[in-house]
Write a protein that holds these residues in place. Structure first.
Motif, short mmCIF file in Angstrom:
data_model
loop_
_atom_site.label_atom_id
_atom_site.label_comp_id
_atom_site.label_asym_id
_atom_site.label_seq_id
_atom_site.Cartn_x
_atom_site.Cartn_y
_atom_site.Cartn_z
N ARG A 103 -0.11 -12.31 -1.97
CA ARG A 103 -0.72 -10.97 -2.52
C ARG A 103 -2.18 -11.53 -2.91
O ARG A 103 -2.61 -12.30 -3.33
N TYR A 104 -2.98 -10.24 -2.90
CA TYR A 104 -4.32 -10.68 -3.16
C TYR A 104 -4.90 -9.36 -4.29
O TYR A 104 -4.49 -8.42 -3.83
N PRO A 105 -5.77 -9.58 -5.22
CA PRO A 105 -6.30 -8.28 -5.88
C PRO A 105 -7.21 -7.78 -5.18
O PRO A 105 -8.02 -8.60 -4.04
N VAL A 106 -7.59 -6.60 -5.12
CA VAL A 106 -8.44 -5.66 -4.46
C VAL A 106 -9.70 -5.31 -5.53
O VAL A 106 -9.24 -4.77 -6.58
N CYS A 107 -10.82 -5.59 -5.14
CA CYS A 107 -12.05 -5.46 -6.31
C CYS A 107 -12.93 -4.52 -5.59
O CYS A 107 -13.09 -4.63 -4.07
N GLU A 108 -13.40 -3.67 -6.39
CA GLU A 108 -14.54 -2.66 -5.90
C GLU A 108 -15.88 -3.11 -6.55
O GLU A 108 -16.29 -2.88 -7.60
N GLY A 109 -16.40 -3.80 -5.75
CA GLY A 109 -17.88 -4.44 -6.09
C GLY A 109 -17.47 -5.93 -6.63
O GLY A 109 -18.44 -6.62 -5.84
N ASP A 110 -17.11 -5.99 -7.80
CA ASP A 110 -16.75 -7.35 -8.26
C ASP A 110 -15.61 -7.60 -9.00
O ASP A 110 -14.77 -6.62 -9.09
N LYS A 111 -15.27 -8.85 -9.57
CA LYS A 111 -14.28 -8.91 -9.97
C LYS A 111 -13.72 -8.12 -11.34
O LYS A 111 -12.36 -8.30 -11.75
N ASP A 112 -14.59 -7.46 -11.80
CA ASP A 112 -14.30 -6.90 -13.26
C ASP A 112 -13.92 -5.47 -12.93
O ASP A 112 -13.57 -4.82 -13.64
N HIS A 113 -13.96 -5.28 -11.48
CA HIS A 113 -13.31 -3.77 -11.17
C HIS A 113 -12.27 -4.16 -10.26
O HIS A 113 -12.42 -3.62 -8.96
N VAL A 114 -11.13 -4.36 -10.73
CA VAL A 114 -9.87 -4.73 -9.90
C VAL A 114 -9.18 -3.21 -9.81
O VAL A 114 -8.75 -2.70 -10.86
N VAL A 115 -9.24 -2.82 -8.47
CA VAL A 115 -8.44 -1.36 -8.46
C VAL A 115 -6.96 -1.53 -7.89
O VAL A 115 -6.09 -0.65 -7.75
N GLY A 116 -6.52 -2.73 -7.62
CA GLY A 116 -5.34 -2.92 -7.35
C GLY A 116 -4.90 -4.07 -6.71
O GLY A 116 -5.66 -5.13 -6.68
N TYR A 117 -3.79 -4.35 -5.91
CA TYR A 117 -3.64 -5.51 -4.94
C TYR A 117 -2.90 -5.14 -4.03
O TYR A 117 -2.12 -3.91 -3.72
N ILE A 118 -2.75 -6.07 -2.76
CA ILE A 118 -2.07 -5.81 -1.55
C ILE A 118 -1.29 -6.88 -1.44
O ILE A 118 -1.22 -7.91 -1.82
N HIS A 119 -0.07 -6.60 -0.55
CA HIS A 119 1.04 -7.39 -0.12
C HIS A 119 0.57 -7.83 1.48
O HIS A 119 0.40 -6.91 1.99
N THR A 120 0.52 -8.79 1.62
CA THR A 120 0.18 -9.31 3.16
C THR A 120 1.15 -8.78 4.01
O THR A 120 0.91 -8.59 5.31
N LYS A 121 2.46 -8.37 3.79
CA LYS A 121 3.43 -7.64 4.75
C LYS A 121 2.86 -6.27 5.16
O LYS A 121 3.16 -5.98 6.43
N ASP A 122 2.22 -5.59 4.22
CA ASP A 122 1.54 -4.40 4.68
C ASP A 122 0.40 -4.55 5.42
O ASP A 122 0.38 -3.52 6.37
N LEU A 123 -0.15 -5.62 5.28
CA LEU A 123 -1.25 -6.22 6.14
C LEU A 123 -0.83 -6.29 7.61
O LEU A 123 -1.29 -5.84 8.72
N LEU A 124 0.42 -7.02 7.95
CA LEU A 124 0.87 -7.07 8.96
C LEU A 124 1.46 -5.97 9.66
O LEU A 124 1.05 -5.67 10.77
N ASP A 125 2.14 -5.06 8.99
CA ASP A 125 2.31 -3.58 9.56
C ASP A 125 1.02 -3.00 10.08
O ASP A 125 1.25 -2.52 11.12
N LEU A 126 0.25 -2.96 9.25
CA LEU A 126 -0.99 -2.47 9.61
C LEU A 126 -1.47 -3.09 10.78
O LEU A 126 -2.19 -2.26 11.80
N CYS A 127 -1.70 -4.14 10.90
CA CYS A 127 -2.36 -4.92 12.38
C CYS A 127 -1.39 -4.53 13.49
O CYS A 127 -1.99 -4.42 14.50
N VAL A 128 -0.16 -4.54 13.41
CA VAL A 128 0.77 -4.20 14.48
C VAL A 128 0.60 -2.80 14.98
O VAL A 128 0.79 -2.30 16.31
N ASP A 129 0.30 -1.83 14.16
CA ASP A 129 0.36 -0.44 14.52
C ASP A 129 -1.07 -0.23 15.03
O ASP A 129 -2.37 -0.28 14.28
#
Length: 441
Positions: free
Chosen positions: A253-279
């Motif tokens: 899992r990775y935090p997702v930032c908007e600009g810098d680390k003080d603005h964390v907007v959420g996180y993603i799971h690498t399984k979701d990335l895999l699904d997106l890469c396959v599609d």
């Protein structure tokens, strides 16, 4: 009333000593036995445990019954036992042609000594030892007869117990039944240690229990991954650039930032990335994969964060400082490691936060907590504002740090061996002789 024969009197003496042993054993057993064990036996369907539960739940009443039984048997032994035994020795002493008074005195002393010996050893000491060492079995076997005795002499026990309660309350004390049976944390630790020493639990179970208590006393700042060490993805980077970060770091899992680390907007799971890469039917976008982050503050207890993670069904939380900026992140794995120890997966490199170089000589990661330093090395470093050995070193030096910076504190020399962006990454701790000890204020 006809005079009782000597043989019958001796038989009654035997019964009275046996009754004394019964009441003494019951008294010590019901006090020693653990209520939790009795409840466990009830859950397993042990019918004798029901009587035992009734006794242990009303200790005041049944201890009074035991005391009444011991008193009555003692009086009976005094009335029957000493004269009966004295009569046995009277003919033998008469052959010595002693005076009547001397024969009577010696017979009484001999009878008194024998009965007292039997009463103390057979009636009290032996049953007491048996009850203490076999409290569970003795309680199960004796609870039923003790309940019958209690019901038979209930009026007398009620009067005696009531009088005792009035006296106890007048002295400002509580009755036995009003005492809490709960144990403090230190008492539980001591019980666990004793159980380990007696072989009832193994070292792993003991360590887990101690770690749970230590974990509940910690706040998230003590174990979080600090902001500079956070590996994040960024919305202003292309999908391919973020994918390279994922491929390089290999986290789940990775935090997702908007600009810098003080603005964390959420996180993603690498399984979701895999699904997106396959599609291949659409252009990949990081924004559509973002999950809502769990936000906690830096002084939140670990146990509270674990409960929130369970409730929110997430395994990562972003830690905020007092200004709502990002202080770091914590995962469920970080919390579990406080209980079970270091957890390494296939992609983790061998890592030891504390490396023993020689006796009294260690190389320590700057992120190691002061609590771990105390537990592992026996070095107690006091500080109210920092939690890591690196932070403690920086707080004491109060200035720019470079490799080789050192000072001596409590018979140990602390030396910075590695820095990164003004952060202390590695510290060497070496024990020194007491005559050169210099405490830094």
């Amino acid at each position: 009333m006809p005079e009782l024969g000597v043989g019958f009197k001796l038989f009654l003496v035997f019964l009275l000593i046996a009754a004394t042993a019964f009441f003494v054993a019951a008294e010590f057993a019901v006090v020693k036995v653990r209520d939790s064990r009795i409840q466990q036996l009830i859950n397993e369907g042990n019918k004798k445990a029901l009587n035992a539960k009734k006794v242990t739940s009303n200790l005041d009443e049944y201890l009074s019954a035991c005391q009444l039984g011991i008193t009555l048997t003692a009086l009976g032994l005094g009335w029957l036992g000493k004269p009966a035994v004295a009569v046995l020795f009277y003919p033998l002493l008469a052959q010595l042609q002693l005076t009547q008074g001397t024969i009577s005195a010696i017979s009484f002393v001999v009878g008194f000594s024998i009965i007292s010996f039997l009463h103390v050893v057979v009636g009290e000491l032996a049953p007491k030892t048996l009850a203490i060492q076999r409290a569970e079995k003795v309680t199960l076997w004796l609870s039923g007869p003790l309940i019958l005795f209690y019901k038979a002499l209930y009026p007398f026990i009620w009067v005696l117990n009531g009088s005792a309660r009035i006296l106890v309350r007048a002295l400002g004390l509580r009755n036995i039944s009003e005492h809490s049976e709960s144990h403090s944390e230190e008492e539980i630790r001591m019980i666990m240690l004793q159980s380990h020493q007696s072989g009832e639990i193994n070292q792993t179970e003991l360590d887990f229990t101690n770690n749970v208590f230590l974990m509940t006393e910690k706040v998230v700042t003590e174990i979080m991954i600090p902001r500079p060490d956070m590996v994040c993805l960024y919305t202003n980077l292309s999908f391919e650039e973020n994918l390279k970060i994922v491929q390089s770091e290999k986290y789940g899992r990775y935090p997702v930032c908007e600009g810098d680390k003080d603005h964390v907007v959420g996180y993603i799971h690498t399984k979701d990335l895999l699904d997106l890469c396959v599609d291949k039917s659409r252009s990949p976008s990081l924004l559509e994969l973002i999950r809502k982050p769990l936000l906690v503050y830096e002084f939140t207890p670990l146990i509270d964060i674990m409960k929130k993670m369970q409730k929110e069904r997430t395994q990562i939380a972003i830690v905020l400082d007092e200004y709502a900026g990002t202080a770091g992140l914590v995962t469920i794995e970080d919390i579990l490691e406080e209980i079970v120890g270091e957890i390494q997966d296939e992609y983790d490199q061998d890592y030891s936060p504390i490396t023993k170089l020689q006796p009294g000589h260690y190389l320590v990661d700057g992120r190691v907590s002061l609590a771990d330093i105390a537990q592992e090395l026996g070095i107690y470093l006091e500080s109210e504002d920092v939690y890591t050995i690196g932070g403690w070193f920086m707080a004491h030096m109060q200035g720019p740090l470079t490799e080789g910076t050192s000072f001596e504190y409590k018979n140990n020399k602390f030396t910075v061996t590695e820095t990164k962006s003004n952060r202390v990454m590695k510290i060497e701790i070496k024990e020194i002789s007491e005559n050169v000890n210099i405490d830094v204020p």
